[in-house]
Design an enzyme around this catalytic site. Structure first.
Site, mmCIF file in Angstrom:
data_model
loop_
_atom_site.group_PDB
_atom_site.id
_atom_site.type_symbol
_atom_site.label_atom_id
_atom_site.label_comp_id
_atom_site.label_asym_id
_atom_site.label_seq_id
_atom_site.Cartn_x
_atom_site.Cartn_y
_atom_site.Cartn_z
ATOM 1 N N VAL A 1 0.833 -1.200 0.000
ATOM 2 C CA VAL A 1 0.000 0.000 0.000
ATOM 3 C C VAL A 1 0.876 1.262 0.000
ATOM 4 O O VAL A 1 0.562 2.242 -0.688
ATOM 5 C CB VAL A 1 -0.957 0.016 1.218
ATOM 6 C CG1 VAL A 1 -1.760 1.317 1.271
ATOM 7 C CG2 VAL A 1 -1.893 -1.184 1.178
ATOM 8 N N CYS A 2 1.972 1.230 0.717
ATOM 9 C CA CYS A 2 2.823 2.414 0.882
ATOM 10 C C CYS A 2 3.272 3.052 -0.433
ATOM 11 O O CYS A 2 3.163 4.272 -0.588
ATOM 12 C CB CYS A 2 4.032 2.081 1.756
ATOM 13 S SG CYS A 2 3.589 1.532 3.421
ATOM 14 N N PRO A 3 3.760 2.283 -1.416
ATOM 15 C CA PRO A 3 4.206 2.962 -2.638
ATOM 16 C C PRO A 3 3.065 3.609 -3.421
ATOM 17 O O PRO A 3 3.293 4.581 -4.146
ATOM 18 C CB PRO A 3 4.890 1.855 -3.452
ATOM 19 C CG PRO A 3 4.372 0.582 -2.902
ATOM 20 C CD PRO A 3 4.049 0.852 -1.458
#
Length: 185
Positions: A57-59
């Site tokens: 999810v972070c990128p």
């Protein structure tokens, strides 16, 4: 968490941390301090945190903040991304991930976890930062905080909308957007 999340009206904590600012050899790292947040130029700061590098999810969030970098710049706001990973992990991730190679903002490394802990956004079990976003005014005061669960990505357009509203220094109704009428009391 053992202490509460720092909130609106509180000063952003003092810090000095290394950040990745480039993937060009010899120009990768730069120190960022909270002193940069207090300024006479009227520059705001938006700092957003993610849990871990090399995740899923972070990128998506980091890439979306990067796509909207011009929106923040146009609003005289510095954009800073941060996690509890090291600057070396940030650099490796940027070099390894197509969506992160050309970031226009620094990736702050809070390897000691001291800033995340002081902000109150450190998950007690995994000792990683929650998905938190702070908007800080030119006096170094926190004006907006948003914290998401580890599994849910945030909406960058909402961060821009809130920044717009805060910068009016007026009363902004529900769903207000830049250019709309504010409330006259």
């Amino acid at each position: 968490m053992t202490k509460g999340i720092l909130s609106v009206g509180q000063p952003f904590p003092a810090f000095k941390k290394a950040a990745v600012v480039s993937i060009e050899k010899g120009k990768e790292f730069f120190d960022i301090t909270s002193e940069d947040f207090v300024n006479e130029e009227g520059r705001w700061t938006v700092m957003f945190w993610w849990p871990k590098d090399f995740t899923f999810v972070c990128p998506t969030e980091i890439a979306e903040f990067n796509k909207n970098f011009g929106e923040f710049r146009d609003r005289n706001a510095s954009l800073i991304g941060a996690s509890t990973d090291s600057e070396f992990v940030h650099l490796a991730w940027r070099k390894n991930h197509d969506d992160l190679r050309d970031l226009k903002f620094p990736m702050l490394a809070d390897t000691s976890k001291s800033l995340a802990e002081e902000l109150g956004i450190l998950d007690t079990n995994e000792k990683i930062a929650y998905r938190a976003t702070f908007i800080i005014d030119p006096q170094g005061t926190i004006r907006w905080v948003s914290v998401y669960d580890l599994n849910v990505g945030r909406n960058v357009k909402e961060v821009v909308r809130v920044l717009d509203a805060l910068q009016t220094d007026e009363l902004c109704p529900c769903n207000w957007e830049k250019g709309a009428e504010t409330i006259k009391a």
